[in-house]
Design an enzyme around this catalytic site. Structure first.
Site, PDB file in Angstrom:
ATOM      1  N   GLN A  69      -6.976 -28.545   6.367  1.00 27.54           N
ATOM      2  CA  GLN A  69      -8.391 -28.618   5.994  1.00 27.54           C
ATOM      3  C   GLN A  69      -8.947 -30.034   6.117  1.00 27.54           C
ATOM      4  O   GLN A  69     -10.159 -30.234   6.030  1.00 27.54           O
ATOM      5  CB  GLN A  69      -8.592 -28.145   4.548  1.00 27.54           C
ATOM      6  CG  GLN A  69      -8.291 -26.675   4.309  1.00 27.54           C
ATOM      7  CD  GLN A  69      -9.340 -25.739   4.918  1.00 27.54           C
ATOM      8  OE1 GLN A  69     -10.461 -26.152   5.250  1.00 27.54           O
ATOM      9  NE2 GLN A  69      -8.980 -24.480   5.077  1.00 27.54           N
ATOM     10  N   ASN A  89      -7.836 -25.863   0.224  1.00 23.23           N
ATOM     11  CA  ASN A  89      -8.689 -24.947   0.982  1.00 23.23           C
ATOM     12  C   ASN A  89      -9.626 -24.123   0.107  1.00 23.23           C
ATOM     13  O   ASN A  89     -10.602 -23.580   0.608  1.00 23.23           O
ATOM     14  CB  ASN A  89      -7.831 -24.026   1.854  1.00 23.23           C
ATOM     15  CG  ASN A  89      -6.648 -23.439   1.133  1.00 23.23           C
ATOM     16  OD1 ASN A  89      -5.836 -24.157   0.559  1.00 23.23           O
ATOM     17  ND2 ASN A  89      -6.546 -22.131   1.123  1.00 23.23           N
ATOM     18  N   GLY A 133      -1.249 -23.595  11.892  1.00 20.69           N
ATOM     19  CA  GLY A 133      -0.928 -24.344  10.681  1.00 20.69           C
ATOM     20  C   GLY A 133       0.257 -23.768   9.913  1.00 20.69           C
ATOM     21  O   GLY A 133       1.104 -24.515   9.409  1.00 20.69           O
ATOM     22  N   SER A 134       0.333 -22.453   9.835  1.00 20.59           N
ATOM     23  CA  SER A 134       1.440 -21.831   9.088  1.00 20.59           C
ATOM     24  C   SER A 134       2.772 -22.168   9.745  1.00 20.59           C
ATOM     25  O   SER A 134       3.749 -22.490   9.052  1.00 20.59           O
ATOM     26  CB  SER A 134       1.270 -20.304   9.041  1.00 20.59           C
ATOM     27  OG  SER A 134       0.021 -19.967   8.481  1.00 20.59           O
ATOM     28  N   HIS A 153      -8.066 -23.977  14.782  1.00 25.94           N
ATOM     29  CA  HIS A 153      -9.194 -23.077  14.495  1.00 25.94           C
ATOM     30  C   HIS A 153     -10.002 -23.456  13.254  1.00 25.94           C
ATOM     31  O   HIS A 153     -11.058 -22.883  13.000  1.00 25.94           O
ATOM     32  CB  HIS A 153      -8.724 -21.616  14.429  1.00 25.94           C
ATOM     33  CG  HIS A 153      -8.017 -21.211  13.188  1.00 25.94           C
ATOM     34  ND1 HIS A 153      -8.642 -20.513  12.178  1.00 25.94           N
ATOM     35  CD2 HIS A 153      -6.735 -21.377  12.788  1.00 25.94           C
ATOM     36  CE1 HIS A 153      -7.770 -20.270  11.213  1.00 25.94           C
ATOM     37  NE2 HIS A 153      -6.608 -20.777  11.554  1.00 25.94           N
ATOM     38  N   THR A 202       7.146 -20.579  26.579  1.00 24.03           N
ATOM     39  CA  THR A 202       6.199 -21.077  27.572  1.00 24.03           C
ATOM     40  C   THR A 202       4.916 -21.511  26.865  1.00 24.03           C
ATOM     41  O   THR A 202       4.378 -20.777  26.043  1.00 24.03           O
ATOM     42  CB  THR A 202       5.918 -20.007  28.639  1.00 24.03           C
ATOM     43  OG1 THR A 202       7.162 -19.691  29.260  1.00 24.03           O
ATOM     44  CG2 THR A 202       4.926 -20.496  29.681  1.00 24.03           C
ATOM     45  N   CYS A 259      -9.276  -8.208  -5.956  1.00 25.34           N
ATOM     46  CA  CYS A 259      -8.755  -7.018  -6.632  1.00 25.34           C
ATOM     47  C   CYS A 259      -8.216  -6.017  -5.621  1.00 25.34           C
ATOM     48  O   CYS A 259      -7.316  -5.246  -5.913  1.00 25.34           O
ATOM     49  CB  CYS A 259      -9.844  -6.365  -7.464  1.00 25.34           C
ATOM     50  SG  CYS A 259     -10.419  -7.441  -8.766  1.00 25.34           S
TER      51      CYS A 259
HETATM   52  C1  LIG Z   1      -5.762 -22.112   7.244  1.00 21.37           C
HETATM   53  C2  LIG Z   1      -4.722 -22.898   6.541  1.00 21.37           C
HETATM   54  C3  LIG Z   1      -3.364 -22.820   6.919  1.00 21.37           C
HETATM   55  C4  LIG Z   1      -2.879 -21.860   7.957  1.00 21.37           C
HETATM   56  O1  LIG Z   1      -3.219 -22.224   9.268  1.00 21.37           O
HETATM   57  P1  LIG Z   1      -3.129 -21.106  10.419  1.00 21.37           P
HETATM   58  O2  LIG Z   1      -3.442 -21.844  11.665  1.00 21.37           O
HETATM   59  O3  LIG Z   1      -4.149 -20.073  10.081  1.00 21.37           O
HETATM   60  O4  LIG Z   1      -1.732 -20.576  10.402  1.00 21.37           O
HETATM   61  C5  LIG Z   1      -2.466 -23.625   6.265  1.00 21.37           C
HETATM   62  N1  LIG Z   1      -2.854 -24.466   5.291  1.00 21.37           N
HETATM   63  C6  LIG Z   1      -4.127 -24.581   4.907  1.00 21.37           C
HETATM   64  C7  LIG Z   1      -4.493 -25.552   3.835  1.00 21.37           C
HETATM   65  C8  LIG Z   1      -5.105 -23.789   5.504  1.00 21.37           C
HETATM   66  O5  LIG Z   1      -6.373 -23.898   5.098  1.00 21.37           O
END
Ligand SMILES: *Cc1c(COP(=O)(O)O)cnc(C)c1O
Length: 407
Positions: free
Chosen positions: A182, A154, A73-74, A204, A240, A327
């Site tokens: 999400q 999230n 996702g990132s 994931h 790849t 914290c």
């Molecule tokens: C978990 C999450 C991501 C990041 O996804 P990854 O596959 O862990 O890089 C991005 N945006 C939201 C809203 C997420 O909950």
């Protein structure tokens, strides 16, 4: 032995049996490189990849040619924002609009682009976490290239009005990207119906493997490559291919979207049972939109509680949840999301997010309610800001304005 009661499905999810089974051949005998298409084993890997791409596309209502696989996702968020802003499609426009409650993959990408001379507007949200559409209408201009707003948050689960945002973006000639990490499999999401131009997802969070995701990019939108190399993924994300991961993502999306209503009805039932039980704990507040939210997400703040201590105590009972108060990272500020919805500092520190999935049971929910009730009482009995059964640093009146109370 302590049990494992996993209620942190917004952090990650367990791989399902069918995802595991679908991936297994591509981790063992099916090791051919899809680029080696001249012999059978390479050709078969390429075919598996094509099938996976078709499944991802079907799950969100687009064409397979509009899917670019990424390492999660990132990476999808980075590709959408950097790849689009650097490209011809932005047409010299230098302005991005996002919100204050995005995931850091979006927020920090936008901050980086600000350091590179782009202008970014971070929209405010209301007390339940909805973006301010009037502010969006005011801030959008001929210079705005991209509007990037998450589908569902999230931390607090609030769902954004995607179709309205897309309409406002398009009227100004801007492109609309949504981080739907999400949301996919948790709510109806059809990119054509909602007029979404780019959408990020990851396996994931959907009972698929880590390190694989995808970006949907509407036909006609040009992106500058993020990873140059051997030409894979249309030359935009080279390297790849993670064939097993792609197959896992395809299966995860297929299963989560085909059975969405059935799974989510079950998960929503568990979530409501959990919320009802937890809200019986005194001085507890519910965060986010109580109705228009992700089915599995329950998010709370407890007065006179410190989130990290709460998570550690719950862990002693095998319960996994998360807090927006960290914290240990050296920051005294609670999460940017809880600040943006206007929670007072001292209360935001007591946040707890419990996110449920298909694999959770009603027995687990009852166990969580029982242990959480005990743990909160114990922590409060030791707290300097708790006296005679009530918080003595009361910000209750201020809080009432910001959170929803369940009765
Ligand atoms: C978990 C999450 C991501 C990041 O996804 P990854 O596959 O862990 O890089 C991005 N945006 C939201 C809203 C997420 O909950």
């Amino acid at each position: 032995m302590k049990p494992l009661v996993y209620a942190d499905n917004a952090a990650t999810t367990p791989i399902s049996k069918n995802v595991y089974n679908a991936m297994q051949p591509w981790l063992t005998t099916g090791y051919g490189n899809p680029s080696s298409w001249m012999y059978d084993t390479g050709k078969q890997a390429g075919r598996a990849m094509d099938e996976a791409r078709a499944l991802v596309a079907k799950g969100i209502g687009c064409d397979p040619s509009e899917i670019i696989f990424t390492g999660g996702g990132s990476q999808a968020d980075n590709l959408a924002i950097k790849g689009f802003m650097a490209g011809a499609s932005a047409k010299g426009r230098k302005h991005i609009i996002t919100s204050k409650i995005e995931h850091h993959a979006v927020l920090y990408t936008c901050e980086y682009l600000e350091s590179q001379g782009y202008r970014v507007t971070y929209l405010d949200v209301d007390a339940q976490g909805h973006v301010d559409l009037d502010q969006l209408r005011r801030e959008i201009s001929e210079d705005t290239a991209l509007v990037t707003i998450m589908a569902a948050n999230n931390e607090i689960g609030t769902i954004q009005p995607l179709a309205e945002i897309a309409k406002i973006a398009h009227e100004a000639g801007a492109v609309f990207h949504t981080d739907a990490v999400q949301a996919v499999g948790h709510m109806a999401l059809d990119v054509r119906a909602l007029e979404i131009d780019m959408l990020s997802l990851t396996a994931h969070k959907l009972r698929g493997p880590k390190g694989i995701g995808a970006l949907y990019v509407k036909k006609g939108i040009k992106l500058v490559p993020l990873v140059h190399g051997g030409g894979q993924e249309r030359g935009i994300m080279c390297g790849t291919e993670n064939v097993a991961g792609m197959v896992g993502l395809g299966e995860a999306v297929r299963d989560a979207t085909e059975r969405r209503e059935e799974i989510m009805a079950y998960v929503r039932g568990l979530r409501d049972r959990l919320v009802e039980g937890v809200m019986k704990i005194p001085y507890t507040h519910f965060t986010g939109d109580p109705v228009n939210r992700l089915p599995g997400t329950a998010s709370f703040v407890f007065e006179a509680i410190e989130g990290e201590g709460l998570i550690m105590r719950l862990n002693e009972y095998g319960i996994c949840g998360s807090t927006g108060s960290a914290c240990s990272t050296g920051s005294l500020d609670p999460s940017h999301v809880l600040m943006a919805i206007g929670l007072p500092h001292e209360i935001a520190h007591g946040s707890l997010r419990l996110t449920l999935g298909e694999q959770n049971t009603a027995e687990e929910v009852d166990y969580i309610i029982e242990k959480l009730t005990e743990v909160v009482a114990t922590l409060r009995s030791m707290s300097p800001v708790w006296e005679n059964g009530a918080p003595n640093l009361t910000a209750a009146s201020e809080l009432t304005a910001h959170t929803h109370h369940h009765h």
